[in-house]
Design a protein around this motif. Structure first.
Motif, PDB file in Angstrom:
ATOM      1  N   THR A  47       0.921  -1.180   0.165  1.00  0.00           N
ATOM      2  CA  THR A  47      -0.244  -0.018  -0.024  1.00  0.00           C
ATOM      3  C   THR A  47       0.908   1.136   0.069  1.00  0.00           C
ATOM      4  O   THR A  47       2.221   1.268   0.364  1.00  0.00           O
ATOM      5  CB  THR A  47      -0.836   0.072   1.289  1.00  0.00           C
ATOM      6  N   ASN A  48       0.408   2.416  -0.467  1.00  0.00           N
ATOM      7  CA  ASN A  48       1.066   3.633  -0.540  1.00  0.00           C
ATOM      8  C   ASN A  48       2.479   3.447  -1.047  1.00  0.00           C
ATOM      9  O   ASN A  48       3.297   3.970  -0.537  1.00  0.00           O
ATOM     10  CB  ASN A  48       1.097   4.252   0.843  1.00  0.00           C
ATOM     11  N   TYR A  49       2.589   2.892  -2.311  1.00  0.00           N
ATOM     12  CA  TYR A  49       3.852   2.683  -2.844  1.00  0.00           C
ATOM     13  C   TYR A  49       4.044   3.888  -3.673  1.00  0.00           C
ATOM     14  O   TYR A  49       3.349   4.592  -4.376  1.00  0.00           O
ATOM     15  CB  TYR A  49       3.532   1.671  -3.654  1.00  0.00           C
ATOM     16  N   THR A  50       5.498   4.145  -3.720  1.00  0.00           N
ATOM     17  CA  THR A  50       6.074   5.313  -4.371  1.00  0.00           C
ATOM     18  C   THR A  50       7.269   4.880  -5.176  1.00  0.00           C
ATOM     19  O   THR A  50       7.923   5.798  -5.747  1.00  0.00           O
ATOM     20  CB  THR A  50       6.406   6.335  -3.335  1.00  0.00           C
ATOM     21  N   GLY A  51       7.691   3.817  -5.257  1.00  0.00           N
ATOM     22  CA  GLY A  51       9.166   3.442  -5.692  1.00  0.00           C
ATOM     23  C   GLY A  51       8.708   2.951  -7.022  1.00  0.00           C
ATOM     24  O   GLY A  51       9.858   2.251  -7.553  1.00  0.00           O
ATOM     25  N   SER A  55       6.187   8.734 -11.276  1.00  0.00           N
ATOM     26  CA  SER A  55       6.091   9.539  -9.964  1.00  0.00           C
ATOM     27  C   SER A  55       4.920   9.669  -9.476  1.00  0.00           C
ATOM     28  O   SER A  55       3.766   9.832 -10.128  1.00  0.00           O
ATOM     29  CB  SER A  55       6.952  11.023  -9.921  1.00  0.00           C
ATOM     30  N   VAL A  56       4.628   9.595  -8.021  1.00  0.00           N
ATOM     31  CA  VAL A  56       3.398   9.772  -7.662  1.00  0.00           C
ATOM     32  C   VAL A  56       3.244  11.294  -7.268  1.00  0.00           C
ATOM     33  O   VAL A  56       3.947  11.735  -6.170  1.00  0.00           O
ATOM     34  CB  VAL A  56       3.018   9.108  -6.342  1.00  0.00           C
ATOM     35  N   THR A  57       2.663  12.135  -7.931  1.00  0.00           N
ATOM     36  CA  THR A  57       2.575  13.311  -7.683  1.00  0.00           C
ATOM     37  C   THR A  57       1.501  14.175  -6.967  1.00  0.00           C
ATOM     38  O   THR A  57       1.647  15.351  -6.633  1.00  0.00           O
ATOM     39  CB  THR A  57       2.699  14.323  -9.281  1.00  0.00           C
ATOM     40  N   ASN A  58       0.516  13.171  -6.527  1.00  0.00           N
ATOM     41  CA  ASN A  58      -0.510  13.769  -5.851  1.00  0.00           C
ATOM     42  C   ASN A  58      -1.040  12.443  -5.023  1.00  0.00           C
ATOM     43  O   ASN A  58      -1.278  11.469  -5.524  1.00  0.00           O
ATOM     44  CB  ASN A  58      -1.445  14.394  -6.548  1.00  0.00           C
ATOM     45  N   GLY A  59      -1.496  12.776  -3.803  1.00  0.00           N
ATOM     46  CA  GLY A  59      -1.882  11.672  -2.771  1.00  0.00           C
ATOM     47  C   GLY A  59      -1.273  10.589  -2.901  1.00  0.00           C
ATOM     48  O   GLY A  59      -0.042  10.404  -2.726  1.00  0.00           O
ATOM     49  N   SER A  60      -2.060   9.378  -3.091  1.00  0.00           N
ATOM     50  CA  SER A  60      -1.376   7.906  -2.960  1.00  0.00           C
ATOM     51  C   SER A  60      -1.813   7.119  -3.702  1.00  0.00           C
ATOM     52  O   SER A  60      -3.182   7.385  -4.239  1.00  0.00           O
ATOM     53  CB  SER A  60      -1.288   7.615  -1.293  1.00  0.00           C
ATOM     54  N   VAL A  61      -1.100   6.071  -3.953  1.00  0.00           N
ATOM     55  CA  VAL A  61      -1.683   4.781  -4.854  1.00  0.00           C
ATOM     56  C   VAL A  61      -1.191   3.698  -4.265  1.00  0.00           C
ATOM     57  O   VAL A  61      -0.166   3.417  -3.512  1.00  0.00           O
ATOM     58  CB  VAL A  61      -1.133   4.958  -6.143  1.00  0.00           C
ATOM     59  N   GLY A  75      -6.674  10.623  -3.293  1.00  0.00           N
ATOM     60  CA  GLY A  75      -6.683  10.124  -4.669  1.00  0.00           C
ATOM     61  C   GLY A  75      -5.582  10.366  -5.310  1.00  0.00           C
ATOM     62  O   GLY A  75      -5.143  11.507  -5.096  1.00  0.00           O
ATOM     63  N   GLY A  76      -4.683   9.682  -5.919  1.00  0.00           N
ATOM     64  CA  GLY A  76      -3.508   9.690  -6.439  1.00  0.00           C
ATOM     65  C   GLY A  76      -3.237  10.224  -7.782  1.00  0.00           C
ATOM     66  O   GLY A  76      -4.349   9.873  -8.667  1.00  0.00           O
ATOM     67  N   THR A  77      -2.250  10.529  -7.996  1.00  0.00           N
ATOM     68  CA  THR A  77      -1.756  10.755  -9.646  1.00  0.00           C
ATOM     69  C   THR A  77      -0.518  10.267  -9.861  1.00  0.00           C
ATOM     70  O   THR A  77       0.473  10.612  -9.372  1.00  0.00           O
ATOM     71  CB  THR A  77      -1.604  12.343  -9.796  1.00  0.00           C
ATOM     72  N   LEU A  78      -0.536   9.468 -10.820  1.00  0.00           N
ATOM     73  CA  LEU A  78       0.793   8.882 -11.599  1.00  0.00           C
ATOM     74  C   LEU A  78       1.140   9.682 -12.605  1.00  0.00           C
ATOM     75  O   LEU A  78       0.620   9.765 -13.629  1.00  0.00           O
ATOM     76  CB  LEU A  78       0.370   7.151 -11.917  1.00  0.00           C
ATOM     77  N   ASP A  79       2.393  10.168 -12.646  1.00  0.00           N
ATOM     78  CA  ASP A  79       2.986  10.862 -13.766  1.00  0.00           C
ATOM     79  C   ASP A  79       4.220  10.144 -14.508  1.00  0.00           C
ATOM     80  O   ASP A  79       5.190   9.894 -13.728  1.00  0.00           O
ATOM     81  CB  ASP A  79       3.309  12.233 -13.217  1.00  0.00           C
TER      82      ASP A  79
END
Length: 203
Positions: A41-45, A50-56, A83-87
């Protein structure tokens, strides 16, 4: 007349084969190699995002696996209820024709509301997708053309903050080029036309 129709059909088919397009992949990600193949959960790697907003959340492979058999995929509304944003970061494109493909699916959690994700590529493309939780997976394909070189960032932005977002998988951006007919195709086309001429002479 039947022979004539057959020759014309074969000739048209061979001609169409010469017009088929082939794709050169510019950007591709199915998320299956992330985090050693394990969900979290809440992965950023991410390797390509890049997760530019919120979380995924990175899920699947038996970990909150709502779509078994599809490897890892991304829940675009992470466990921080944001809510997340993937960029993707900047992607450089030369002039030509392109196809953008991706898979979006419902959250697959009973009782959750419909979710909306906005997909953009720079200023070239923007579209919102809204799916109910039980809508399943949708394979989406969009085409666009460039008259001059440009660059843009591919992004997937989730609207909603209930920890149950749309599912994202299998993102691919490809450049499409026309295929030049192979000599063998031209040979068969010529043979068909010669046969057509022979039929006319017999008549």
């Amino acid at each position: 007349m039947k022979k004539l129709a057959l020759i014309l059909t074969v000739a048209a088919f061979i001609f169409c084969l010469g017009q088929q397009a082939q794709a050169a992949v510019i950007f591709s990600d199915d998320f299956n190699l992330e985090n050693g193949g394990s969900g979290v959960t809440n992965y950023t790697g991410f390797a390509n995002w890049s997760v530019t907003n919120g979380s995924v959340d990175l899920i699947g492979n038996g970990y909150f696996d709502f779509y078994p058999g599809n490897g890892l995929y991304v829940d675009l509304d992470g466990s921080t209820h944001s809510g997340g944003t993937l960029d993707s970061g900047s992607v450089n494109l030369s002039p030509g024709d392109y196809v953008l493909e991706f898979v979006l699916g419902g959250s697959a959690r009973s009782g959750s509301p419909s979710d909306t994700v906005r997909v953009t590529f720079g200023s070239l493309y923007t579209e919102d997708f809204t799916y109910a939780y039980n809508s399943g997976l949708h394979s989406i394909s969009r085409n666009f053309s460039l008259a001059s070189a440009t660059s843009g960032s591919l992004s997937f932005q989730q609207f909603g903050t209930d920890n149950m977002g749309l599912i994202l998988d299998n993102v691919k951006l490809s450049k499409v080029d026309k295929v030049i007919p192979e000599p063998s195709s031209l040979f068969f086309l010529g043979t068909g036309l010669l046969g057509l001429a022979g039929l006319k002479r017999k008549k």
